[in-house]
Scaffold this active site. Structure first.
Site, PDB file in Angstrom:
ATOM      1  N   ASN A   1     110.001  21.044   5.880  1.00  0.00           N
ATOM      2  CA  ASN A   1     109.257  22.358   5.738  1.00  0.00           C
ATOM      3  C   ASN A   1     110.216  23.529   6.079  1.00  0.00           C
ATOM      4  OD1 ASN A   1     106.918  20.899   5.151  1.00  0.00           O
ATOM      5  ND2 ASN A   1     106.171  21.017   7.188  1.00  0.00           N
TER       6      ASN A   1
ATOM      7  N   ASP B   1     107.937  15.353  17.799  1.00  0.00           N
ATOM      8  CA  ASP B   1     108.979  14.976  16.954  1.00  0.00           C
ATOM      9  C   ASP B   1     110.232  14.605  17.856  1.00  0.00           C
ATOM     10  OD1 ASP B   1     107.320  15.262  14.677  1.00  0.00           O
ATOM     11  OD2 ASP B   1     107.957  17.600  14.480  1.00  0.00           O
TER      12      ASP B   1
HETATM   13  O1  RIB Z   1     105.574  18.595  14.500  1.00  0.00           O
HETATM   14  C1  RIB Z   1     105.938  19.980  14.202  1.00  0.00           C
HETATM   15  C2  RIB Z   1     106.083  20.226  12.824  1.00  0.00           C
HETATM   16  O2  RIB Z   1     104.735  20.255  11.985  1.00  0.00           O
HETATM   17  C3  RIB Z   1     106.542  21.842  12.251  1.00  0.00           C
HETATM   18  O3  RIB Z   1     108.082  21.713  12.065  1.00  0.00           O
HETATM   19  C4  RIB Z   1     106.017  21.927  11.194  1.00  0.00           C
HETATM   20  O4  RIB Z   1     106.887  22.057   9.928  1.00  0.00           O
HETATM   21  C5  RIB Z   1     104.875  20.687  10.922  1.00  0.00           C
HETATM   22  O5  RIB Z   1     105.380  19.724  10.083  1.00  0.00           O
END
Ligand code: RIB
Length: 290
Positions: free
Chosen positions: A12, A235
């Site tokens: 994204n 993440d």
């Molecule tokens: O986990 C964070 C991410 O969630 C962001 O970078 C956004 O793009 C969404 O996918």
């Protein structure tokens, strides 16, 4: 020698308004600062693993618009193999609208765009690696195909069940590692613990727990840091855990390593710009005698 990780997931562009209170439904708030960063759970996790020293292959899909290159910039600059990222003609690159409060909490709305074009056939592009890592921002058939591809490659399969959505029970039962936060753990309930794999539960300021068949195997407290922006912390944790398990760290050491990486990530704004290097994580742990 570096470990090898294949990631299939979302890419994204994050459009971020930070510094104003999070709006309630129907409310307008003003006074925020604007920034844009590359993001997407898949791309964030791929880059996190790369910065922590892994060789990383990314499979995903962007649009043929002006946003695509911005969304891919840091993956390219940091040396993630993006030769398997498709560009879909006539499709928009995925965009995340992110509001970050003065306390660092966020709200995220994703317009998936090209991420919806990732299909089961694309998993065949995953090359030999030690660990395959997926999230749920791409269609579920692609995630199921990743599990099969990982099994065919003899690789560990890690699924970060974010954002929570229905998945086949077989996927939950067959994954080697499931990673969930508290919201996702509530959503899936006992179904998380039916297989023989590991379940890692992240608890924010309470740390992280690793379970097998519902039994706790390891637990680490969270590190105390100055929180600026929690976007991408989960993440970072997932990418770091994939690296740690690929390096055969013990469950406790792997949790600690991933928690340290996530703690460093929340001290800086943005998802990808905040991802720490291996040297930073090692120094952070060494400073604490760990
Ligand atoms: O986990 C964070 C991410 O969630 C962001 O970078 C956004 O793009 C969404 O996918």
């Amino acid at each position: 020698m570096s470990v090898s990780i294949g990631v299939l997931g979302s890419i994204n562009l994050d459009l971020v308004a930070s510094g104003a209170p999070l709006p309630k439904a129907g409310e307008t708030v003003t006074g925020a600062r604007f920034a844009q960063h590359p993001g997407g759970k898949g791309a964030n996790q791929a880059l996190a693993a790369r910065r922590l020293g892994a060789e990383v292959q990314m499979i995903g899909c962007v649009g043929d618009d002006a946003l695509a290159e911005s969304a891919m910039r840091l993956l390219r600059e940091d040396g993630v193999d993006v030769s398997g990222v498709m560009s879909e003609i006539g499709t928009a690159t995925g965009v995340a609208l992110i509001a970050v409060s003065p306390e660092g909490e966020n709200q995220i709305t994703v317009a998936s765009g090209a991420n919806e074009r990732v299909g089961a056939a694309d998993a065949a592009g995953l090359e030999e690696c030690q660990t395959v890592l997926c999230q749920l921002e791409v269609p579920i058939p692609a995630v199921e195909a990743c599990l099969q591809r990982a099994q065919a490659l003899g690789a560990r399969f890690i699924a970060n069940l974010a954002p929570a959505k229905p998945v086949p029970e077989a996927l939950l039962a067959s994954a080697d590692v499931l990673i969930v936060n508290e919201i996702e753990a509530d959503y899936y309930g006992q179904a998380l613990h039916q297989g023989s794999g590991l379940v890692v539960l992240t608890l924010g300021r309470e740390g992280a727990v690793l379970l097998k068949s519902g039994e706790e195997l390891a637990r680490v407290p969270a590190f105390e840091v100055q929180v600026v922006d929690t976007t991408g912390a989960g993440d970072t944790f997932c990418g770091a855990l994939a690296v740690a398990l690929s390096e055969n760290m013990s469950p406790e050491a792997a949790l600690r390593f991933a928690s340290a990486a996530a703690a460093l990530a929340v001290t800086k704004p943005g998802a990808q710009p905040s991802l720490p290097t291996r040297a930073k994580v090692d120094a952070f742990l060494a400073d604490r005698g760990l």
